[in-house]
Motif scaffolding. Sequence first.
Motif, PDB file in Angstrom:
ATOM      1  N   PRO A 179       6.462  10.666   2.451  1.00 42.89           N
ATOM      2  CA  PRO A 179       5.171  11.206   2.019  1.00 42.89           C
ATOM      3  C   PRO A 179       4.041  10.219   2.296  1.00 42.89           C
ATOM      4  CG  PRO A 179       6.435  10.452   0.119  1.00 42.89           C
ATOM      5  CD  PRO A 179       7.331  10.332   1.320  1.00 42.89           C
ATOM      6  N   PRO A 180       2.813  10.707   2.452  1.00 44.69           N
ATOM      7  CA  PRO A 180       1.682   9.794   2.676  1.00 44.69           C
ATOM      8  C   PRO A 180       1.409   8.941   1.444  1.00 44.69           C
ATOM      9  CG  PRO A 180       0.900  12.023   2.300  1.00 44.69           C
ATOM     10  CD  PRO A 180       2.396  12.113   2.400  1.00 44.69           C
ATOM     11  N   THR A 181       0.993   7.697   1.653  1.00 42.52           N
ATOM     12  CA  THR A 181       0.661   6.790   0.560  1.00 42.52           C
ATOM     13  C   THR A 181      -0.651   6.082   0.865  1.00 42.52           C
ATOM     14  OG1 THR A 181       1.830   4.894   1.530  1.00 42.52           O
ATOM     15  CG2 THR A 181       3.113   6.374   0.109  1.00 42.52           C
ATOM     16  N   ASP A 182      -1.274   5.517  -0.171  1.00 40.17           N
ATOM     17  CA  ASP A 182      -2.499   4.747   0.039  1.00 40.17           C
ATOM     18  C   ASP A 182      -2.221   3.513   0.898  1.00 40.17           C
ATOM     19  OD1 ASP A 182      -4.008   6.521  -1.421  1.00 40.17           O
ATOM     20  OD2 ASP A 182      -3.858   5.389  -3.301  1.00 40.17           O
ATOM     21  N   ALA A 183      -1.068   2.881   0.684  1.00 44.04           N
ATOM     22  CA  ALA A 183      -0.721   1.708   1.487  1.00 44.04           C
ATOM     23  C   ALA A 183      -0.561   2.085   2.951  1.00 44.04           C
ATOM     24  CB  ALA A 183       0.570   1.075   0.957  1.00 44.04           C
ATOM     25  N   GLY A 184       0.012   3.257   3.208  1.00 41.58           N
ATOM     26  CA  GLY A 184       0.141   3.721   4.580  1.00 41.58           C
ATOM     27  C   GLY A 184      -1.207   3.990   5.213  1.00 41.58           C
ATOM     28  N   ARG A 185      -2.124   4.548   4.445  1.00 42.43           N
ATOM     29  CA  ARG A 185      -3.470   4.820   4.971  1.00 42.43           C
ATOM     30  C   ARG A 185      -4.180   3.514   5.325  1.00 42.43           C
ATOM     31  NH1 ARG A 185      -3.057   8.362   0.486  1.00 42.43           N
ATOM     32  NH2 ARG A 185      -2.777  10.533   1.138  1.00 42.43           N
ATOM     33  N   LYS A 186      -3.994   2.488   4.504  1.00 44.58           N
ATOM     34  CA  LYS A 186      -4.623   1.192   4.791  1.00 44.58           C
ATOM     35  C   LYS A 186      -4.039   0.564   6.061  1.00 44.58           C
ATOM     36  CE  LYS A 186      -5.828   0.184  -0.021  1.00 44.58           C
ATOM     37  NZ  LYS A 186      -5.569  -0.672  -1.206  1.00 44.58           N
ATOM     38  N   LEU A 187      -2.730   0.722   6.251  1.00 44.02           N
ATOM     39  CA  LEU A 187      -2.110   0.198   7.468  1.00 44.02           C
ATOM     40  C   LEU A 187      -2.636   0.943   8.688  1.00 44.02           C
ATOM     41  CD1 LEU A 187      -0.110  -1.678   8.857  1.00 44.02           C
ATOM     42  CD2 LEU A 187       1.721  -0.052   8.306  1.00 44.02           C
ATOM     43  N   LEU A 188      -2.810   2.247   8.569  1.00 43.72           N
ATOM     44  CA  LEU A 188      -3.390   3.022   9.660  1.00 43.72           C
ATOM     45  C   LEU A 188      -4.805   2.548   9.976  1.00 43.72           C
ATOM     46  CD1 LEU A 188      -3.244   5.450  11.640  1.00 43.72           C
ATOM     47  CD2 LEU A 188      -4.207   6.842   9.792  1.00 43.72           C
ATOM     48  N   GLU A 189      -5.564   2.213   8.952  1.00 34.16           N
ATOM     49  CA  GLU A 189      -6.924   1.707   9.161  1.00 34.16           C
ATOM     50  C   GLU A 189      -6.897   0.402   9.948  1.00 34.16           C
ATOM     51  OE1 GLU A 189      -8.725   1.371   5.346  1.00 34.16           O
ATOM     52  OE2 GLU A 189      -8.787   3.538   4.985  1.00 34.16           O
ATOM     53  N   LEU A 190      -5.930  -0.464   9.647  1.00 41.22           N
ATOM     54  CA  LEU A 190      -5.805  -1.723  10.390  1.00 41.22           C
ATOM     55  C   LEU A 190      -5.471  -1.454  11.859  1.00 41.22           C
ATOM     56  CD1 LEU A 190      -3.801  -3.906   7.824  1.00 41.22           C
ATOM     57  CD2 LEU A 190      -6.232  -4.065   8.368  1.00 41.22           C
ATOM     58  N   TYR A 191      -4.587  -0.494  12.079  1.00 39.67           N
ATOM     59  CA  TYR A 191      -4.214  -0.139  13.450  1.00 39.67           C
ATOM     60  C   TYR A 191      -5.404   0.456  14.192  1.00 39.67           C
ATOM     61  CZ  TYR A 191      -1.460   2.077  17.189  1.00 39.67           C
ATOM     62  OH  TYR A 191      -0.950   2.467  18.408  1.00 39.67           O
ATOM     63  N   SER A 192      -6.127   1.331  13.528  1.00 31.36           N
ATOM     64  CA  SER A 192      -7.309   1.944  14.141  1.00 31.36           C
ATOM     65  C   SER A 192      -8.368   0.895  14.442  1.00 31.36           C
ATOM     66  CB  SER A 192      -7.875   3.019  13.217  1.00 31.36           C
ATOM     67  OG  SER A 192      -8.985   3.656  13.801  1.00 31.36           O
ATOM     68  N   LYS A 193      -8.546  -0.060  13.541  1.00 32.30           N
ATOM     69  CA  LYS A 193      -9.537  -1.126  13.737  1.00 32.30           C
ATOM     70  C   LYS A 193      -9.165  -1.973  14.961  1.00 32.30           C
ATOM     71  CE  LYS A 193     -13.014  -3.780  12.221  1.00 32.30           C
ATOM     72  NZ  LYS A 193     -12.938  -4.979  13.076  1.00 32.30           N
ATOM     73  N   ALA A 194      -7.885  -2.294  15.112  1.00 32.62           N
ATOM     74  CA  ALA A 194      -7.450  -3.062  16.277  1.00 32.62           C
ATOM     75  C   ALA A 194      -7.737  -2.295  17.564  1.00 32.62           C
ATOM     76  CB  ALA A 194      -5.959  -3.378  16.168  1.00 32.62           C
ATOM     77  N   SER A 195      -7.475  -0.992  17.550  1.00 30.84           N
ATOM     78  CA  SER A 195      -7.742  -0.166  18.727  1.00 30.84           C
ATOM     79  C   SER A 195      -9.234  -0.115  19.050  1.00 30.84           C
ATOM     80  CB  SER A 195      -7.207   1.257  18.490  1.00 30.84           C
ATOM     81  OG  SER A 195      -7.485   2.084  19.592  1.00 30.84           O
ATOM     82  N   GLN A 196     -10.038   0.076  18.036  1.00 30.25           N
ATOM     83  CA  GLN A 196     -11.490   0.141  18.249  1.00 30.25           C
ATOM     84  C   GLN A 196     -12.044  -1.194  18.726  1.00 30.25           C
ATOM     85  OE1 GLN A 196     -12.044   1.994  14.217  1.00 30.25           O
ATOM     86  NE2 GLN A 196     -13.558   3.239  15.284  1.00 30.25           N
ATOM     87  N   ASP A 197     -11.556  -2.290  18.158  1.00 27.65           N
ATOM     88  CA  ASP A 197     -12.028  -3.610  18.570  1.00 27.65           C
ATOM     89  C   ASP A 197     -11.710  -3.885  20.032  1.00 27.65           C
ATOM     90  OD1 ASP A 197     -12.976  -4.009  16.035  1.00 27.65           O
ATOM     91  OD2 ASP A 197     -11.381  -5.370  15.402  1.00 27.65           O
ATOM     92  N   ALA A 198     -10.626  -3.269  20.516  1.00 28.17           N
ATOM     93  CA  ALA A 198     -10.251  -3.449  21.922  1.00 28.17           C
ATOM     94  C   ALA A 198     -10.936  -2.445  22.833  1.00 28.17           C
ATOM     95  CB  ALA A 198      -8.736  -3.332  22.067  1.00 28.17           C
ATOM     96  N   GLY A 199     -11.797  -1.606  22.253  1.00 26.18           N
ATOM     97  CA  GLY A 199     -12.509  -0.616  23.051  1.00 26.18           C
ATOM     98  C   GLY A 199     -11.677   0.597  23.407  1.00 26.18           C
ATOM     99  N   LEU A 200     -10.618   0.857  22.625  1.00 24.07           N
ATOM    100  CA  LEU A 200      -9.704   1.954  22.934  1.00 24.07           C
ATOM    101  C   LEU A 200      -9.855   3.143  21.994  1.00 24.07           C
ATOM    102  CD1 LEU A 200      -6.500  -0.162  23.711  1.00 24.07           C
ATOM    103  CD2 LEU A 200      -8.106   0.868  25.332  1.00 24.07           C
ATOM    104  N   GLY A 201     -10.862   3.128  21.159  1.00 20.54           N
ATOM    105  CA  GLY A 201     -11.117   4.273  20.291  1.00 20.54           C
ATOM    106  C   GLY A 201     -10.346   4.227  18.990  1.00 20.54           C
ATOM    107  N   ARG A 202     -10.754   5.091  18.069  1.00 19.04           N
ATOM    108  CA  ARG A 202     -10.123   5.106  16.742  1.00 19.04           C
ATOM    109  C   ARG A 202      -8.774   5.832  16.804  1.00 19.04           C
ATOM    110  NH1 ARG A 202     -13.359   9.794  16.274  1.00 19.04           N
ATOM    111  NH2 ARG A 202     -12.315  11.506  15.141  1.00 19.04           N
ATOM    112  N   ILE A 203      -7.980   5.615  15.761  1.00 19.29           N
ATOM    113  CA  ILE A 203      -6.697   6.285  15.604  1.00 19.29           C
ATOM    114  C   ILE A 203      -6.760   7.116  14.329  1.00 19.29           C
ATOM    115  CG2 ILE A 203      -4.217   6.027  15.398  1.00 19.29           C
ATOM    116  CD1 ILE A 203      -5.199   4.924  17.991  1.00 19.29           C
TER     117      ILE A 203
END
Length: 435
Positions: A347-371
Motif C-alpha cells: 500500500p502507499p505510505t508517506d515514507a514512500g511518497r517522500k522517497l519518490l520526491e527524492l527520486y523525482s528531484k534527482a531526475s529534475q536536477d539532471a534535466g530529465l523531468g519530474r517523476i
Amino acid sequence: MLKRTVAATAAFFLLNGVAHAQLSDTEQRIVAAVKQRTPAALELLEKSVRLNSGTLNPEGVRAVGEIYRAELDALGFETRWIDMPPAMKRAGHLVATHESGQGKHVLLLGHLDTVFEKGSAVPLWERQGDRVRGQGVNDMKGGDVIMIEALRALRSVGALDPAHVEIMFTGDEERTGHPLQVARGDMVAMAKRADYALSFEGNSKHEGVDTAAIARRSSGGWVLRVKGKPAHSMGVFSAQSGYGAIYEAARILNAFREQVIEPSLTFNPGLIAGGTDVSYADDTATATAFGKTNVIARDAEVRGDLRYLSPEQGERARQKMQAIVSTGNLPGTSATITFSETYPPMPPTDAGRKLLELYSKASQDAGLGRIDTNDPSLRGAGDVQFVAPHTVGIDGLGAQGRGAHTDDEDLEVASIERGTIRAALLIYRLTQTAR
C-alpha cells in the motif's frame, strides 16, 4: 531567421545550464561517467538478453547471473549464489554486498528470469532503430543493466566507497518458487537491514510524464469448487433434481461481479470447467471435463486471481466472496472457496511518497523531468512487495518499453542512459546521508 535560431539555441543552453546547476561537481561527474558508458551499457544488455533465461531454464538463469556477477565482482562487491532446494526446480538468486558503516543502507532488487521459456519463438535480440525487441529486454534485463551501470558510475568517481549497498537478483520472479518462506526468506532478511529498497522493474509514462511505483497490488488466487446432483436434464430446476453445479457457479461469479467490486480491487476468473467429472493439473494449468447435455452437472471448478492494494481490502474481499459462496445456494448445490496469496500488497505510505520526491528531484536536477507515481491498478506484482513491510520501497527505476510479457516486448534504447543517470544520482544521495 538567423536571430531566432541563435536566440533559441541560447535559450536551450540557458535552461540546460539551470537544470544542471542543481547538481554538485561530483554529481556532474557521475552523469558524465554514465554517458561515456552508454554504448558499453547497451553491449552488456545485448550480451545478457541473448541468453534465454526463462524461469524454468535454470541453466540459462544462472548463465545470466554469472554475467552480472562478473560485473559486480569488478566493482568491488562480494558476491555469492543462493541455491534453492532441488524440489523447487528454480535456479536460485545472485546476491552482492558492498559494506560501509557510514551512509544509509540501500537494497537494490532485480531479477534474472523472464517469461520466455527455452524454445520460445520470440527473437532473443532484434534492434529496430531507436528501440530493441527481445526476450526480457524490458522486463527486466534493461533494469538490471541500469542498476549495474549506475553503480559503475558511482565507483568511477569514488562515490561508491562510502556506500552500503546490498543487491539481490532473483531467479524466479516471474514464477516464484514455493514455499515462499524459502524463496524469499533471504530477501526479507536483507530488507530488515535496509533503510531503503529500490527495485528496477520497467517504468512507464502517464500523460507524457515518467512514473515510478510506491504501491503495488497483491497477487494471489482463489479456487471455487461447486457440487450439484447428477440427474437427467429433464428435471433441471426442479426441487428434486436442483440446478446443477454449472448454474450455481454462474450465480456465484455474477454475485462477485455485482457485490464485491471496489477501487483497486480485481478478481478475475481465468479458468472454468464443469460437467459430470472435472479435474485440474497444476503443473500444466489445464482442466479436463466430461459431461453430456442431457445430464445435470455434478461438478464445476473455477480458478481465478485476486489483487488488492492493502491487507484490509483483501480481507474485505475474501469475507464478501466467502459469504456469497456459503449462502443463497441454488437448490441441490453446495460450494466452497479457498484463497492463496503469492505476492503481498504494497500500500502507499508517506515514507514512500517522500522517497519518490527524492527520486523525482534527482531526475529534475539532471534535466530529465519530474517523476510521478503510477496507478497501481495498471501494474502487476513484483519482488519489492516482499520487502515493503520492512523498509521504504520504490519500484520502476528500470528501462522504458512496451509489450512486457508479449511477443513484442521491447524497450526504448535511450531509456537505459536516462534511467542510469536517475538511479545513480538517487543512490548517491541516499548513501551519502548518515544513518
